[in-house]
Design an enzyme around this catalytic site. Sequence first.
Site: not given
Length: 664
Positions: A350, A381
């Site tokens: 993340d 990400e």
Amino acid sequence: MKTGQQWKQYFETKEFREQYEKKQPNLGILYTKEKTIFTIWTPTAKEVFLCFYPYGSEQEDREKKGKLPHYVPEKIEMVQGENGVFSYDIEGDCHGIYYDFFINVDGVVRQTADPYAIACGVNGSRSMVVDMERLNPVGWEVDGKDFDREEKTKCPFLYEVHVKDFSFDPNSSIEQAYAGKYMAFTKNGTTYQGQGKYTTCMDYLKELGVTHVHLLPTYDFGSVDEKGDNFQFNWGYDPVNYLIPEGSYATDPYDGGKRITEFKEMVMAFHKAGIGVVLDMVLNHTYSVDSWLNRTVPYYYYRQWEDGELCNGSACGNDTASERFMMAEYMKKVVLHWAKEYHIDGFRFDLMGLHDTKVMNEIREELDRLPNGEHILMYGEPWTASQTNMEQGFIQATKDNISELNSRIAIFCDNTRDSIKGHVFYEEEAGFVNGKEGMEDLIKKSVLGWCHRENGWKAKTPSQIISYVSAHDNLTLWDKLCRTMGHTDFTSQNEDILAMNRLAAAIVFTCQGAVFMQAGEEFARTKLGDENSYSSSPLINQLDWTRRVEYQELVEYYKGLYQIRRNFPMFSWRNIDPTSYITFHDNVEKNVVAYRIKNDTNIGYEELFIVYNGREDEVKLSLPEGRFVLLANGISSWLEKEHQIVEQEINVTKKSAYILGKES
Ligand code: CA
């Protein structure tokens, strides 16, 4: 008492680094039947006390008082060792005992669970000593033996699932006790309403053909009260205990062993189904800055501005500092624990842009050293939510710095996503499939997995790219298409939007890179326009298995696309330079992209000819020389068996993709 700024300056001194930043392989507990060694790293502490409890929470202490199975010593002072470590040995078998620490830093005593704990009580505030072997489900020793990790990573089809979403809908026919739990994944033979016709849950995943299920956070998170009812919901981007499974997904959150055993039951069920498991790692921030890490060594694990203020590049109140030695060690420890102890097949990071490239590459190297570890996936990400203050000399793992990342660390490609369906932050903005003009060049780059030869950011190889048009964040693909087309009823069928959906899917499934999607995209999943459902009701978030029946034809279209993709070697994930085998046709109308992919292997068609027509009308295209078999058009992706031969030219209907295979 030191200020935040003073701590920052202290941690960055040469003296601190040389004395305290050392590898500490045994932090947490080292369990044997004969004794358990407790070790904690806290170089800022004056003294540390260890405390034991027979139960996992204060509430249980009160309710079960008088039934203590062990003598419970009061606070035991731990022994200070070298390099900031405190430890203590307890003789005897400590399996099942709960514990925490009292740590005195600068005259302030903080009670804390063990940041390195591998088990805990309800809601995670007491750590637990466990003999992991004793918690293994039956058959765990042979888990994964028949699971071919290498084969599964050749052409990844990643499917993003939330544990509760998956089986909360009673139409899944999962029994009530397992609805929304890890154990739901262990059920085979489930069908829609138990009617025996349409598969649901695990059997459905097998039918769809996914190679990996990517689970939204399953480490212990804080936003759901494990003592509360099953109607609570959160995605779980609020980590509390990184090395422990979340308790609200276990059938009994009070028994600290249960969540571990049931999690492994789930992993084993996936592997038996031939499906790998990817975990969502949210190492960039903690639920609260008042975390076990911060109670153990104040400020050390968090990134600060020069004035001592905490950074908030996560937009969740804090950023961890991956560039600090012990935070990097912690990240590696966490990932390796899941890989080794739980046989995990991949990790999604993340807000990876908040981590530095050095630690990401080191995690890759550590995974590579495990048996079959080079086939454990890593992707993340490549962005942050806001600015951060990474220490000088380190590089943020953002999209612009992709060349600094190992070629087997992939990124979610937001350019591909937004080019196909429109920008996620501007709900009304469309993309190639839903009417935006001038997107051809971006679609071509998407096809190449952003391994183009032009200037601007690019990937090193397609293995760095995750192609997708839906994930848990933002509108579902269906809702986004409805919104951009002014279709306000998300629940009714609409032929035009279905055509756009199929076109979007066909583009994703023919891009270089790995395919990823949010569960249910293939049956027009709707959250009724809820674009941030992280804490919405499970009734909004759940997979609606009725749609899986209503949109069966769309499901079939996705299934067929993956079969085409898997059968053509040039879509596999490790190819080097796609510009050497992909050629675009220049002489086409606006809003049309057409290209050939040459096959340099002996398997499958000699080449594919692929057309995406984003226009509102049909287009006619001339084909390269040769006889082509129609594999997919805008309606079906199962046309190969009809053996329809096309030569010289082809008419491509509006809003559709055509895939043709050249006969040898
Ligand atoms: Ca929890």
